[in-house]
Write a protein that holds these residues in place. Structure first.
Motif, PDB file in Angstrom:
ATOM      1  N   LEU A 189       3.983  16.711   3.037  1.00 18.48           N
ATOM      2  CA  LEU A 189       5.372  17.075   3.300  1.00 18.48           C
ATOM      3  C   LEU A 189       5.901  18.071   2.272  1.00 18.48           C
ATOM      4  CD1 LEU A 189       6.816  13.581   4.304  1.00 18.48           C
ATOM      5  CD2 LEU A 189       6.417  15.541   5.814  1.00 18.48           C
ATOM      6  N   ARG A 190       5.404  17.984   1.049  1.00 16.58           N
ATOM      7  CA  ARG A 190       5.841  18.945   0.026  1.00 16.58           C
ATOM      8  C   ARG A 190       5.449  20.374   0.385  1.00 16.58           C
ATOM      9  NH1 ARG A 190       5.334  14.672  -3.851  1.00 16.58           N
ATOM     10  NH2 ARG A 190       3.053  14.900  -3.922  1.00 16.58           N
ATOM     11  N   ARG A 191       4.374  20.539   1.120  1.00 17.51           N
ATOM     12  CA  ARG A 191       3.937  21.870   1.542  1.00 17.51           C
ATOM     13  C   ARG A 191       4.967  22.519   2.472  1.00 17.51           C
ATOM     14  NH1 ARG A 191      -1.772  22.926   1.519  1.00 17.51           N
ATOM     15  NH2 ARG A 191      -2.959  21.257   0.519  1.00 17.51           N
ATOM     16  N   TYR A 192       5.733  21.678   3.177  1.00 15.00           N
ATOM     17  CA  TYR A 192       6.659  22.191   4.192  1.00 15.00           C
ATOM     18  C   TYR A 192       8.105  21.875   3.842  1.00 15.00           C
ATOM     19  CZ  TYR A 192       2.366  22.744   6.828  1.00 15.00           C
ATOM     20  OH  TYR A 192       1.102  23.123   7.220  1.00 15.00           O
ATOM     21  N   GLU A 193       8.391  21.724   2.583  1.00 16.19           N
ATOM     22  CA  GLU A 193       9.734  21.353   2.149  1.00 16.19           C
ATOM     23  C   GLU A 193      10.784  22.342   2.642  1.00 16.19           C
ATOM     24  OE1 GLU A 193      12.822  19.336   0.840  1.00 16.19           O
ATOM     25  OE2 GLU A 193      10.773  18.584   0.744  1.00 16.19           O
ATOM     26  N   THR A 247       0.848  -1.193   0.000  1.00 22.01           N
ATOM     27  CA  THR A 247       0.000   0.000   0.000  1.00 22.01           C
ATOM     28  C   THR A 247       0.881   1.240   0.000  1.00 22.01           C
ATOM     29  OG1 THR A 247      -1.745  -1.141   1.237  1.00 22.01           O
ATOM     30  CG2 THR A 247      -1.801   1.273   1.228  1.00 22.01           C
ATOM     31  N   THR A 248       0.665   2.124  -0.960  1.00 21.90           N
ATOM     32  CA  THR A 248       1.464   3.344  -1.076  1.00 21.90           C
ATOM     33  C   THR A 248       0.752   4.511  -0.417  1.00 21.90           C
ATOM     34  OG1 THR A 248       2.301   2.543  -3.200  1.00 21.90           O
ATOM     35  CG2 THR A 248       2.672   4.856  -2.682  1.00 21.90           C
ATOM     36  N   ASP A 249       1.468   5.213   0.426  1.00 23.64           N
ATOM     37  CA  ASP A 249       0.931   6.401   1.102  1.00 23.64           C
ATOM     38  C   ASP A 249       1.348   7.647   0.317  1.00 23.64           C
ATOM     39  OD1 ASP A 249       0.123   8.409   2.775  1.00 23.64           O
ATOM     40  OD2 ASP A 249       1.512   7.938   4.398  1.00 23.64           O
ATOM     41  N   THR A 250       0.413   8.206  -0.445  1.00 21.92           N
ATOM     42  CA  THR A 250       0.706   9.426  -1.206  1.00 21.92           C
ATOM     43  C   THR A 250       0.283  10.668  -0.444  1.00 21.92           C
ATOM     44  OG1 THR A 250      -1.430   9.242  -2.351  1.00 21.92           O
ATOM     45  CG2 THR A 250       0.474   8.225  -3.412  1.00 21.92           C
ATOM     46  N   THR A 251      -0.609  10.503   0.528  1.00 22.29           N
ATOM     47  CA  THR A 251      -1.095  11.653   1.296  1.00 22.29           C
ATOM     48  C   THR A 251       0.035  12.314   2.073  1.00 22.29           C
ATOM     49  OG1 THR A 251      -3.249  10.567   1.547  1.00 22.29           O
ATOM     50  CG2 THR A 251      -2.768  12.402   3.027  1.00 22.29           C
ATOM     51  N   ALA A 252       0.897  11.482   2.699  1.00 30.09           N
ATOM     52  CA  ALA A 252       2.005  12.043   3.483  1.00 30.09           C
ATOM     53  C   ALA A 252       2.950  12.834   2.590  1.00 30.09           C
ATOM     54  CB  ALA A 252       2.757  10.914   4.191  1.00 30.09           C
ATOM     55  N   ALA A 253       3.250  12.303   1.412  1.00 29.80           N
ATOM     56  CA  ALA A 253       4.163  12.995   0.494  1.00 29.80           C
ATOM     57  C   ALA A 253       3.593  14.339   0.070  1.00 29.80           C
ATOM     58  CB  ALA A 253       4.433  12.112  -0.726  1.00 29.80           C
ATOM     59  N   ASP A 254       2.294  14.388  -0.204  1.00 33.53           N
ATOM     60  CA  ASP A 254       1.654  15.651  -0.603  1.00 33.53           C
ATOM     61  C   ASP A 254       1.755  16.686   0.512  1.00 33.53           C
ATOM     62  OD1 ASP A 254       0.996  14.491  -3.000  1.00 33.53           O
ATOM     63  OD2 ASP A 254      -1.063  13.982  -2.403  1.00 33.53           O
TER      64      ASP A 254
END
Length: 411
Positions: free
Chosen positions: A89-93, A80-87
């Protein structure tokens, strides 16, 4: 006519008529062939046997390749791939720590205490939220020479940043116990909290629940532990006699979750027990040929891939196998477990706080990919009240209390 010895000579054979040459050739071939060749004698059967063998080998090879591809696709599809966390985290790069300049990697392992999902309801009522029951920051050194797993207490008082909740609203920044981050903001909030606490970039993450843990233990046919006393813990669903024994899924989960019935009941001792168990699990996987035996490796991979949720950087079977292979290359004595230096929180003994400057030294070692040296420490019941505040070793390389995977649970 007679020959030179007086024996009647053979008459010359008549010349073949047109159209009979082929028949004569065939007759000659038949006459010169081994006896029985016409009806399947030693000539043609050998050629047939070679052809059928080649065909059989081809079928086996193609079948194995097809089965291998099917297994690969099945295992790959389990993840199962978690794409929500990546989205998120990109906001706070911009506020995240920079990525390591070396080949070192930091993986955040999160054990979720969610009661949702098949089989998890027996551990309590699901309130629609989950907290991180166990969080480990796994540092894989560049060059694959060592692995350091740092447990972060769930009751550690930390600054939890403003995080996005499942309903889209946002929380305020707050000073709270660590496992609140996973409850209010999930994986992304936990990663940001860890990065803010340690100054270390989290490259990847994995989340595993109760069922996933049990399946992993069963896949390696259990893990051996040693108990000084018998255990009867209704909350952890654990009832075991004293002594050496092998724990399987349900019992293993109870062993790492139990708190009140084992030792002094502290969460610190429970984390130490979890580290012992994980060390024994790593040691067993490396010592009994699991990674080199396809028949034993497949159940482990199947349990692992069906049990985890991970980021896009680790969501393929190839990625996970490369990770497992890199771990296999590390000697068990260089796979180390420790808990971040902590002590009871000044304003609430039921919470924890970091011990400084030891904690900052540990985080710097990880951040800069420097060696982390661990040595066995005293048990909680043997520790003096002021030991938790003792300054770190003055040696160039700081030493921390912990253990290696080579020690196991019965050392």
């Amino acid at each position: 006519m007679t020959d030179r010895a007086g024996t009647p000579a053979e008459p010359d054979p008549p010349a073949p008529e047109d159209g009979a040459a082929g028949d004569a050739g065939a007759g000659d071939a038949t006459a010169g062939a081994p006896e029985g060749a016409e009806d399947g004698g030693p000539g043609k059967p050998r050629r047939h046997w070679l052809r059928w063998t080649a065909l059989g080998v081809s079928v086996v090879v193609l079948g194995a390749a097809g089965a291998g591809w099917w297994f690969y696709r099945k295992l790959d599809g389990n993840i199962t791939t978690d794409t929500t966390a990546a989205d998120e985290l990109r906001r706070y790069e911009k506020e995240r720590p920079p990525a390591s300049a070396s080949a070192a990697r930091n993986i955040l392992l999160i054990g979720s205490d969610t009661r949702s999902g098949e089989g998890n309801e027996r551990y309590g009522r699901d309130k629609g939220t989950q907290r991180s029951d166990t969080v480990i920051l796994l540092h894989l050194a560049a060059g694959k020479g060592s692995a350091t797993a740092v447990s972060l207490p769930r009751d550690l008082m930390v600054t939890v940043p403003s995080c996005r909740k499942p309903d889209g609203s946002r929380t305020r920044e707050q000073f709270e116990q660590f496992n609140l981050a996973f409850e209010v903001g999930g994986t992304a909030c936990t990663i940001r909290t860890v990065e803010k606490l340690t100054g270390t970039r989290v490259d990847h993450h994995m989340v595993i629940d109760f069922q996933g843990f049990k399946k992993m233990v069963d896949a390696v046919d259990g893990v051996e532990v040693c108990l000084k006393e018998a255990v009867d813990d209704a909350d952890a669903h654990l009832k075991l006699p004293a002594g050496r024994q092998t724990l399987h899924g349900e019992q293993a989960l109870g062993f790492v979750r139990a708190r009140k019935s084992l030792g002094n009941g502290s969460d610190t001792e429970r984390m130490d027990r979890q580290q012992q168990f994980l060390g024994a699990l790593v040691n067993k996987v490396q010592s009994n040929g699991v990674l080199l035996n396809p028949a034993r490796l497949y159940p482990v991979l199947d349990a692992a891939t069906r049990s985890i949720t991970t980021d896009a950087g680790l969501d393929s079977l190839r990625d996970l196998y490369d990770l497992a292979r890199s771990m296999r290359a590390i000697p068990t004595e260089r796979v180390q477990f420790l808990t971040v230096p902590r002590r009871p929180y000044t304003y609430n003994a039921n919470r924890d706080e970091l011990v400084q400057p030891a904690a900052s030294q540990l985080f710097r070692q990880l951040r800069e990919d420097r060696p982390v040296v661990v040595e066995p420490g005293e048990k909680d019941e043997d520790r003096k009240p002021d030991d938790a505040e003792a300054p770190p070793s003055p040696a160039p390389t700081p030493t921390f209390t912990g253990r290696s995977a080579a020690e196991g649970t019965c050392s």
